[in-house]
Design a protein around this motif. Structure first.
Motif, short mmCIF file in Angstrom:
data_model
loop_
_atom_site.label_atom_id
_atom_site.label_comp_id
_atom_site.label_asym_id
_atom_site.label_seq_id
_atom_site.Cartn_x
_atom_site.Cartn_y
_atom_site.Cartn_z
N MET A 246 0.82 -1.21 0.00
CA MET A 246 0.00 0.00 0.00
C MET A 246 0.86 1.26 0.00
O MET A 246 0.51 2.27 -0.63
CB MET A 246 -0.93 -0.02 1.22
CG MET A 246 -2.00 1.05 1.20
SD MET A 246 -3.32 0.73 0.00
CE MET A 246 -4.21 -0.59 0.81
N LEU A 249 2.62 2.06 -3.74
CA LEU A 249 1.84 2.31 -4.96
C LEU A 249 2.13 3.70 -5.51
O LEU A 249 2.23 4.67 -4.76
CB LEU A 249 0.34 2.18 -4.67
CG LEU A 249 -0.15 0.80 -4.24
CD1 LEU A 249 -1.63 0.85 -3.88
CD2 LEU A 249 0.09 -0.22 -5.35
N ARG A 273 -3.93 7.81 -1.20
CA ARG A 273 -3.45 6.65 -0.45
C ARG A 273 -4.26 6.47 0.84
O ARG A 273 -4.63 5.34 1.19
CB ARG A 273 -1.97 6.82 -0.11
CG ARG A 273 -1.30 5.52 0.35
CD ARG A 273 0.15 5.80 0.76
NE ARG A 273 0.85 6.59 -0.22
CZ ARG A 273 1.41 6.13 -1.33
NH1 ARG A 273 1.35 4.83 -1.58
NH2 ARG A 273 2.05 6.93 -2.17
N LYS A 277 -6.71 3.25 1.57
CA LYS A 277 -6.44 2.41 2.75
C LYS A 277 -7.65 2.36 3.67
O LYS A 277 -8.04 1.28 4.14
CB LYS A 277 -5.23 2.96 3.50
CG LYS A 277 -4.83 2.12 4.70
CD LYS A 277 -3.59 2.68 5.37
CE LYS A 277 -3.21 1.82 6.58
NZ LYS A 277 -1.99 2.35 7.27
N SER A 342 -3.39 -4.52 0.37
CA SER A 342 -3.23 -4.09 -1.01
C SER A 342 -3.71 -5.18 -1.97
O SER A 342 -4.24 -4.87 -3.05
CB SER A 342 -1.76 -3.75 -1.30
OG SER A 342 -1.58 -3.37 -2.64
#
Length: 360
Positions: A246, A249, A273, A277, A342
């Motif tokens: 995660m 990325l 992000r 998440k 992820s």
């Protein structure tokens, strides 16, 4: 003469043996009847103040229902299209109000018993999640209607752009199917970009066995094969750290994943992000609660809604196929740790892109 009358009256009252005259006897009978039966009652019946208020309220409610029924019949006869919109709007308000009361009851219970979101039962978690999204959409309408006379413009915008501005409570049954198809078409546009990025990072995987698994999985998906659960879980290590964790990325990949999750991609990288998440953690918590409840306890509509949230266009798939797909999703989700989420985020594409019935 007066003295004799007084004596006869005293004798009658105290039971004297002296017999009174007929005139005095008649008066005594009338007095005794009055004492026995009390004061004469009024012929009118007086209600208490509370009864008066209740009768008035019931009368007003009955008259309001009659007038409302006449108004509905008038709209149905003379303005049928407007009447359909009016009915949907009123029902939508009622459902939204019911959702608000239920959400308040859930939040009150959480506060009283010191319960966290992830400790709630599945249906209460899902209700709060959906209600938050609905309130966010309604909040935008409230903000743009603040200027004077802007509410008239808002009504026009709601009529012209119902998919963008209204929540599902205010959609017609046909609009619900059409709009869900449109949203899924927007999600599918990001699928090739996400799969292409997965192919690009294959050389960056340090373990040779994981590289082979990743290559095999991408090849299967490109050839239209639906991957098995064990094929996806074999790659969990790749999605826990570099290159697909995660935190690793890239911005373009996060934008594509945001579109696949029906989240706005027009945000800075750190916000993208964070939203990805947070959204993935909520789905993971929902999956654990759903696994405790059992898929068999869900209604048909709940199953289709759960599948659509996780990337499957369930509007054109049979209920049995939706339950089977949701079972595969739960096998993967409940096997993952928080550091491997992820993979759950990419699973929106990996598990749904070639599933039977998603060609539309």
């Amino acid at each position: 003469m007066a003295l004799s009358r007084v004596c006869w009256a005293r004798a009658a009252l105290w039971g004297s043996a002296v017999t009174p005259g007929p005139h005095v006897t008649r008066k005594l009978q009338l007095v005794r009847c009055g004492l026995a039966w009390g004061a004469p009652r009024s012929s009118k019946l007086h209600l208490s103040p509370k009864a008066d208020v209740k009768s008035l309220i019931s009368y007003v409610v009955a008259k309001t229902k009659v007038i409302n029924g006449k108004y509905h019949r008038f709209l149905g006869r003379h303005f049928p299209r407007f009447y359909v919109m009016y009915t949907i709007f009123m029902k939508g308000l009622q459902m939204l109000w019911a959702d608000a009361k239920k959400a308040r009851r859930i939040k009150t219970n959480m506060w009283k018993h010191n319960i966290e979101f992830h400790q709630l039962p599945y249906r209460e978690m899902e209700h709060l999640r959906q209600f938050r999204r609905d309130v966010t959409k309604c909040l935008f309408l409230g903000i743009i209607s603040i200027p004077p006379f802007a509410n008239y413009l808002v009504f026009l915008l709601m009529y012209l752009f119902p998919r963008q501005l209204l929540i599902q409570h205010f959609w017609t049954p046909k609009q619900q199917i059409d709009f869900l198809d449109i949203y899924h078409a927007l999600r599918k546009r990001s699928h090739p970009e996400i799969l292409c990025y997965l192919e690009k990072v294959i050389p960056l995987v340090s373990d040779a066995g994981l590289r082979g698994h990743m290559t095999e999985l991408c090849t299967k998906i490109q050839h239209g094969t639906h991957p098995a659960v064990h094929d996806i879980l074999a790659l969990r290590e790749c999605f826990s750290n570099h290159p697909l964790g995660m935190k690793q990325l890239h911005a373009l990949q996060m934008k594509a994943l945001s579109r696949a999750m029906l989240l706005t991609p027009y945000l800075p990288s750190f916000l993208l992000r964070y939203r990805l998440k947070t959204h993935t953690i909520v789905i993971h918590q929902l999956d654990r609660a759903l696994a405790k409840l059992g898929i068999g306890q869900l209604s048909s509509q709940e199953v289709k809604s759960a599948c659509y949230l996780r990337g499957l266009n369930s509007t054109h798939i049979a209920e049995e196929r939706c339950r089977a797909w949701l079972g595969e999703w739960l096998q993967i989700s409940c096997s993952l740790k928080e550091a491997e989420l992820s993979l759950l985020l990419h699973n929106v594409v990996l598990l749904s892109v070639n599933y039977t019935g998603t060609g539309r």
